[in-house]
Design an enzyme around this catalytic site. Structure first.
Site, PDB file in Angstrom:
ATOM      1  N   ASP A  22      80.934  61.903  21.524  1.00 57.21           N
ATOM      2  CA  ASP A  22      81.146  60.466  21.328  1.00 57.21           C
ATOM      3  C   ASP A  22      79.855  59.688  21.572  1.00 57.21           C
ATOM      4  O   ASP A  22      79.003  60.110  22.356  1.00 57.21           O
ATOM      5  CB  ASP A  22      82.254  59.992  22.284  1.00 57.21           C
ATOM      6  CG  ASP A  22      82.818  58.640  21.878  1.00 57.21           C
ATOM      7  OD1 ASP A  22      82.717  58.281  20.689  1.00 57.21           O
ATOM      8  OD2 ASP A  22      83.350  57.935  22.758  1.00 57.21           O
ATOM      9  N   ARG A  26      77.335  53.715  18.852  1.00 60.33           N
ATOM     10  CA  ARG A  26      76.612  52.873  19.818  1.00 60.33           C
ATOM     11  C   ARG A  26      75.137  53.224  19.869  1.00 60.33           C
ATOM     12  O   ARG A  26      74.274  52.373  20.029  1.00 60.33           O
ATOM     13  CB  ARG A  26      77.248  53.002  21.208  1.00 60.33           C
ATOM     14  CG  ARG A  26      78.492  52.143  21.371  1.00 60.33           C
ATOM     15  CD  ARG A  26      79.297  52.537  22.560  1.00 60.33           C
ATOM     16  NE  ARG A  26      80.031  53.778  22.318  1.00 60.33           N
ATOM     17  CZ  ARG A  26      80.487  54.576  23.281  1.00 60.33           C
ATOM     18  NH1 ARG A  26      80.244  54.290  24.535  1.00 60.33           N
ATOM     19  NH2 ARG A  26      81.164  55.661  22.971  1.00 60.33           N
ATOM     20  N   SER A  67      88.717  62.958  14.347  1.00 54.18           N
ATOM     21  CA  SER A  67      90.102  63.005  14.840  1.00 54.18           C
ATOM     22  C   SER A  67      91.068  62.531  13.763  1.00 54.18           C
ATOM     23  O   SER A  67      90.674  61.844  12.803  1.00 54.18           O
ATOM     24  CB  SER A  67      90.246  62.125  16.087  1.00 54.18           C
ATOM     25  OG  SER A  67      90.286  60.764  15.728  1.00 54.18           O
ATOM     26  N   GLU A  69      92.946  60.245  14.060  1.00 60.85           N
ATOM     27  CA  GLU A  69      92.964  58.774  14.137  1.00 60.85           C
ATOM     28  C   GLU A  69      91.724  58.157  13.477  1.00 60.85           C
ATOM     29  O   GLU A  69      91.729  56.972  13.134  1.00 60.85           O
ATOM     30  CB  GLU A  69      93.022  58.324  15.610  1.00 60.85           C
ATOM     31  CG  GLU A  69      94.350  58.588  16.300  1.00 60.85           C
ATOM     32  CD  GLU A  69      94.602  60.061  16.624  1.00 60.85           C
ATOM     33  OE1 GLU A  69      93.628  60.811  16.861  1.00 60.85           O
ATOM     34  OE2 GLU A  69      95.770  60.478  16.622  1.00 60.85           O
ATOM     35  N   ASN A  70      90.673  58.957  13.303  1.00 64.72           N
ATOM     36  CA  ASN A  70      89.426  58.409  12.746  1.00 64.72           C
ATOM     37  C   ASN A  70      89.565  57.973  11.276  1.00 64.72           C
ATOM     38  O   ASN A  70      88.723  57.242  10.758  1.00 64.72           O
ATOM     39  CB  ASN A  70      88.255  59.394  12.893  1.00 64.72           C
ATOM     40  CG  ASN A  70      87.771  59.556  14.326  1.00 64.72           C
ATOM     41  OD1 ASN A  70      87.313  60.621  14.729  1.00 64.72           O
ATOM     42  ND2 ASN A  70      87.844  58.493  15.119  1.00 64.72           N
TER      43      ASN A  70
HETATM   44  C1  IPE Z   1      86.972  60.842  19.688  1.00 61.79           C
HETATM   45  O1  IPE Z   1      86.103  59.764  19.650  1.00 61.79           O
HETATM   46  C2  IPE Z   1      86.913  61.578  18.390  1.00 61.79           C
HETATM   47  C3  IPE Z   1      85.678  62.304  18.124  1.00 61.79           C
HETATM   48  C4  IPE Z   1      84.665  62.425  18.920  1.00 61.79           C
HETATM   49  C5  IPE Z   1      85.630  62.948  16.852  1.00 61.79           C
HETATM   50  P1  IPE Z   1      86.609  58.297  19.292  1.00 61.79           P
HETATM   51  O2  IPE Z   1      85.431  57.407  19.359  1.00 61.79           O
HETATM   52  O3  IPE Z   1      87.354  58.306  18.004  1.00 61.79           O
HETATM   53  O4  IPE Z   1      87.647  57.997  20.468  1.00 61.79           O
HETATM   54  P2  IPE Z   1      88.191  56.620  21.017  1.00 61.79           P
HETATM   55  O5  IPE Z   1      88.626  55.813  19.832  1.00 61.79           O
HETATM   56  O6  IPE Z   1      87.064  55.943  21.728  1.00 61.79           O
HETATM   57  O7  IPE Z   1      89.305  56.975  21.948  1.00 61.79           O
HETATM   58  C1  IPE Z   2      81.771  59.936  17.659  1.00 55.31           C
HETATM   59  O1  IPE Z   2      80.979  58.817  17.748  1.00 55.31           O
HETATM   60  C2  IPE Z   2      81.806  60.488  16.266  1.00 55.31           C
HETATM   61  C3  IPE Z   2      83.089  60.303  15.572  1.00 55.31           C
HETATM   62  C4  IPE Z   2      84.169  59.809  16.112  1.00 55.31           C
HETATM   63  C5  IPE Z   2      83.137  60.730  14.190  1.00 55.31           C
HETATM   64  P1  IPE Z   2      81.550  57.371  17.476  1.00 55.31           P
HETATM   65  O2  IPE Z   2      81.407  57.052  16.028  1.00 55.31           O
HETATM   66  O3  IPE Z   2      82.930  57.238  18.007  1.00 55.31           O
HETATM   67  O4  IPE Z   2      80.555  56.478  18.304  1.00 55.31           O
HETATM   68  P2  IPE Z   2      80.917  55.194  19.179  1.00 55.31           P
HETATM   69  O5  IPE Z   2      81.944  55.606  20.185  1.00 55.31           O
HETATM   70  O6  IPE Z   2      81.433  54.144  18.239  1.00 55.31           O
HETATM   71  O7  IPE Z   2      79.617  54.825  19.806  1.00 55.31           O
HETATM   72 MG    MG Z   3      83.690  56.651  19.821  1.00 52.99          MG
END
Ligand code: IPE
Ligand code: IPE
Ligand code: MG
Length: 250
Positions: A22, A26, A67, A69-70
């Site tokens: 994660d 950011r 995920s 949810e993504n």
């Molecule tokens: C979890 O990260 C999923 C992956 C790293 C692929 P997210 O950024 O989607 O999780 P939340 O939304 O902060 O819980």
């Molecule tokens: C994790 O990084 C990668 C995926 C969920 C695909 P994020 O894209 O969630 O990065 P932040 O949490 O917004 O910084």
């Molecule tokens: Mg994230």
């Protein structure tokens, strides 16, 4: 999944590490760049961490890449992530083979377009003979999905009369979850500062040691991984026993 060994276990290296990668967005935003640049930079960390885990003789590495949810993210970002996933699969297979790493995708792959599904099958087939380490990439994965999927398979077997309802226990359900062929998840790391599981390996993390790192995934390298491994080595895993049972005084 092999059951945890209730013997003294303050072993140095986890057999199975799972990582919630994660902080890509950011990382990019902090540099005034579009989020996608963070995902691109994250690929380098994947390559690096795979090599480091292989060197340390970790048996399984499971990375949360996308995920269930993504899908609800902005369409542009989802599209880009799919494109990146497709490219990386093609580009990285050679290196995985060279390092004797078997690739396995866990998650509902039927949610991807046909081209990506074909690429997944090809990459898995290309590395099928590798035995040095298993790299599980969780894509369109959800921990709840994993359990529901296993429950469905068990129900089918029960309806066909292959098993009795009374046969269903933890070990049998586990056999139908996506990491059943591998060691228990010993260490679950989340990068990026959040302290939550976000529907990752829910069934499999029942007794995992958890480590939350503030490092954003694109910055996660050897030092950050070592910090997690050092913390793991200091943990006493008790699996419900008392401290004295786990480490009897000589
Ligand atoms: C979890 O990260 C999923 C992956 C790293 C692929 P997210 O950024 O989607 O999780 P939340 O939304 O902060 O819980
Ligand atoms: C994790 O990084 C990668 C995926 C969920 C695909 P994020 O894209 O969630 O990065 P932040 O949490 O917004 O910084
Ligand atoms: Mg994230």
């Amino acid at each position: 999944m092999t059951q945890p060994d209730p013997q003294p276990i303050s072993v140095s290296t986890p057999r199975h590490i799972a990582i919630i990668m994660d902080g890509n967005g950011r990382w990019a935003e902090a540099q005034g760049q579009p989020r996608v640049m963070g995902h691109r930079a994250g690929v380098k960390s994947v390559r690096n961490v795979v090599a480091l885990c292989r060197e340390r003789q970790v048996e399984s590495l499971t990375l949360f890449a996308f995920s269930s949810e993504n899908w609800h993210r902005p369409e542009r970002e989802v599209k880009l992530l799919m494109r990146l996933f497709t490219t990386v699969l093609r580009r990285e297979v050679k290196l995985l083979k060279k390092n004797d790493v078997r690739l396995k995708i866990i998650g509902d792959v039927s949610g991807f377009d046909e081209k990506l599904q074909a690429r997944i099958l090809q990459a898995e087939a290309d590395t099928a003979e590798c035995t040095g380490m298993v790299l599980n990439i969780a894509a369109n994965y959800g921990g709840r999905w994993d359990v529901v999927n296993a429950a469905r398979k068990l129900t089918e077997l029960a309806l066909q009369g292959e098993i009795a309802v009374s046969d269903i226990d933890e070990a049998l359900l586990d056999r139908f979850t996506s990491l059943s062929d591998q060691a228990e998840v010993d260490l679950l790391i989340r990068t990026g500062g959040e302290q939550r599981i976000s529907n990752f390996v829910l069934w499999q993390c029942a007794y995992s040691e958890l480590f939350f790192s503030d490092t954003l995934w694109p910055d996660f390298g050897e030092a950050a991984l070592q910090e997690a491994l050092d913390a793991f080595a200091c943990r006493q895993r008790r699996f419900g026993l008392t401290s004295a049972q786990v480490a009897p005084v000589a």
